[in-house]
Write an enzyme that holds these catalytic residues in place. Structure first.
Site, PDB file in Angstrom:
ATOM      1  N   GLY A  60       3.426   0.228  -2.763  1.00 42.23           N
ATOM      2  CA  GLY A  60       3.251  -0.125  -4.167  1.00 42.23           C
ATOM      3  C   GLY A  60       4.582  -0.284  -4.867  1.00 42.23           C
TER       4      GLY A  60
ATOM      5  CG  MET B 135      -1.826   1.196   1.357  1.00 39.94           C
ATOM      6  SD  MET B 135      -2.898   1.097   2.822  1.00 39.94           S
ATOM      7  CE  MET B 135      -1.710   1.391   4.133  1.00 39.94           C
ATOM      8  CB  SER B 136       1.045   4.255   0.488  1.00 40.37           C
ATOM      9  OG  SER B 136       1.420   5.599   0.391  1.00 40.37           O
ATOM     10  CG  LEU B 137       7.434   3.887  -0.330  1.00 45.05           C
ATOM     11  CD1 LEU B 137       7.875   4.416  -1.692  1.00 45.05           C
ATOM     12  CD2 LEU B 137       8.305   4.445   0.782  1.00 45.05           C
TER      13      LEU B 137
ATOM     14  CG  PHE C 293      -3.659  -0.723  -2.248  1.00 46.45           C
ATOM     15  CD1 PHE C 293      -4.578   0.246  -2.591  1.00 46.45           C
ATOM     16  CD2 PHE C 293      -3.662  -1.176  -0.928  1.00 46.45           C
ATOM     17  CE1 PHE C 293      -5.463   0.759  -1.654  1.00 46.45           C
ATOM     18  CE2 PHE C 293      -4.548  -0.675   0.006  1.00 46.45           C
ATOM     19  CZ  PHE C 293      -5.448   0.290  -0.357  1.00 46.45           C
TER      20      PHE C 293
END
Length: 405
Positions: free
Chosen positions: A233, A229-231, A252
């Site tokens: 990703g 998720m976020s970084l 994501f």
């Protein structure tokens, strides 16, 4: 999407946690009432009001627990955990601030109490990692011991273990997947308790998580998926480029190059060797941008950098250039229409992939335009797990017997 605040950063963090109402991690009324008492862009005001709410909810949960109202206690502990974590979010400009550790521990403890009351399907775990361990939770569909497809899920730049339940694990177990979540270096307890800093070679973190998962008889090792998720990703993309035991990966949201998130003028000055100009640009930007005023000090802390220029220099290694082509498993790349953090990055990683791939863009039509679809978890989970079911040839966490169709 802006709710409760005009300030971009405050509005995003509010919606990020408001979205947890879908899985019981927050409640609308108490969040709206708290937001009304917070001064726009004021970090101390943010801390004070969320901390007050967290302590009030925690106190009520303790009373419920003592009186034997265990479901009320469980629900209260989950919400208190969210609010303690929310309160701590903007304190990282001073890593020595004792409230960082005290709020983090309060959040962890409240969540641990909720986990105990949930029962054996919420299992706290420790993942062996380079002479120490990383904290995690293993969420099970049931306690039968039956091998299940398993999603390994981690966060990114500023995540904490407890919120990963709402962003992925809750949806996984509803659909027949186990979910192993953990905090890695630079995240949650590892940065706060062990002073472990973020690292770009995330395969060194994910491989021990896979090794641990495969020791469990309730994990179907032939059906492992990874989501970041976020970084995360980027971190997940980096991991699956080297760790090939996954059958699928979810970015994501997708991220190709951390430097692409930084102010271009500051990056240009740094590349030209003018660190003074680089730092002046960043410091000036921080004066009028709450998000930048939070992100830069947080990055310095999480990366273990000596200052602005050092932090920005360290981000150079967070790139998928020349690496994305090594990914072999099918990948789902998620994109958000109004992503204030990684705008344009999902398309870049998608274009670089040479494996089976799909790009899904979320828009304001569904209220899903925020970074990581914050506030629209139902739709996000629909997309993610429908794709996983189809990619792994599963239905409801079980292999589809196509001969019976």
């Amino acid at each position: 999407m802006k709710v409760a605040f005009r300030d971009e950063s405050f509005a995003f963090e509010f919606v990020r946690n408001l979205g947890f109402t879908y899985y019981g991690g927050s409640d609308i009324g108490e969040m709206i009432a708290t937001a009304e008492r917070i001064m726009e862009g004021d970090f101390e005001s943010w801390f004070t009001e969320w901390d007050k709410l967290a302590r009030r909810i925690l106190s009520r949960a303790d009373v419920s627990s003592g009186a034997g109202h265990l479901e009320s206690a469980r629900e209260g502990y989950l919400r208190a955990s969210t609010y303690f974590r929310t309160a701590e979010f903007y304190l990282h400009g001073d890593p020595a601030d004792p409230r960082i550790l005290s709020e983090s521990r309060a959040s962890q403890q409240a969540y641990a109490e909720a986990a105990k009351l949930t029962g054996p399907t919420w299992e706290p775990v420790e993942i062996p990692y380079e002479g120490t361990t990383l904290p995690g939770y293993f969420y099970k569909v049931d306690n039968s011991g039956k091998p299940r497809p398993t999603l390994i899920f981690h966060g990114g730049f500023d995540s904490s273990l407890e919120e990963l339940f709402y962003f992925g694990a809750a949806a996984a177990v509803r659909r027949g997947y186990n979910c192993l979540t953990f905090d890695g270096p630079g995240q949650g307890a590892p940065i706060r308790e062990q002073h472990l800093h973020l690292r770009h070679d995330w395969e060194a973190v994910v491989t021990p998580a896979v090794d641990y998962a495969l020791t469990r008889p309730d994990v179907d090792g032939a059906n492992l998926a990874l989501m970041g998720m976020s970084l995360g990703g980027f971190l997940a993309a980096r991991a699956v480029a080297f760790e090939h035991r996954f059958r699928a990966a979810v970015f994501f949201d997708g991220m190709y190059d951390f430097r692409g998130l930084l102010p271009k003028e500051a990056v240009a000055a740094l590349d030209a060797g003018d660190t003074v100009k680089c730092e002046n640009i960043i410091q000036k930007g921080m004066q009028n941008n709450t998000g930048l005023r939070w992100a830069v000090p947080h990055g310095i802390w999480a990366f273990g950098a000596s200052g602005i220029a050092d932090f920005m220099t360290r981000t150079k290694s967070y790139s998928m250039e020349g690496i994305a082509k090594q990914i072999q498993c099918p990948c789902l790349v998620m994109d958000a229409e109004s992503d204030g953090f990684s705008n344009g990055q999902p398309q870049k990683i998608y274009d670089a992939l040479q494996c089976p791939k799909q790009l899904v863009r979320f828009t304001s039509e569904d209220g899903a335009e925020n970074h990581c679809q914050s506030g629209a978890l139902a739709y996000k989970d629909e997309v993610v797990f429908n794709w996983l079911d189809e990619t792994l040839d599963l239905h409801g966490g079980r292999k589809v017997d196509r001969t019976a169709l």
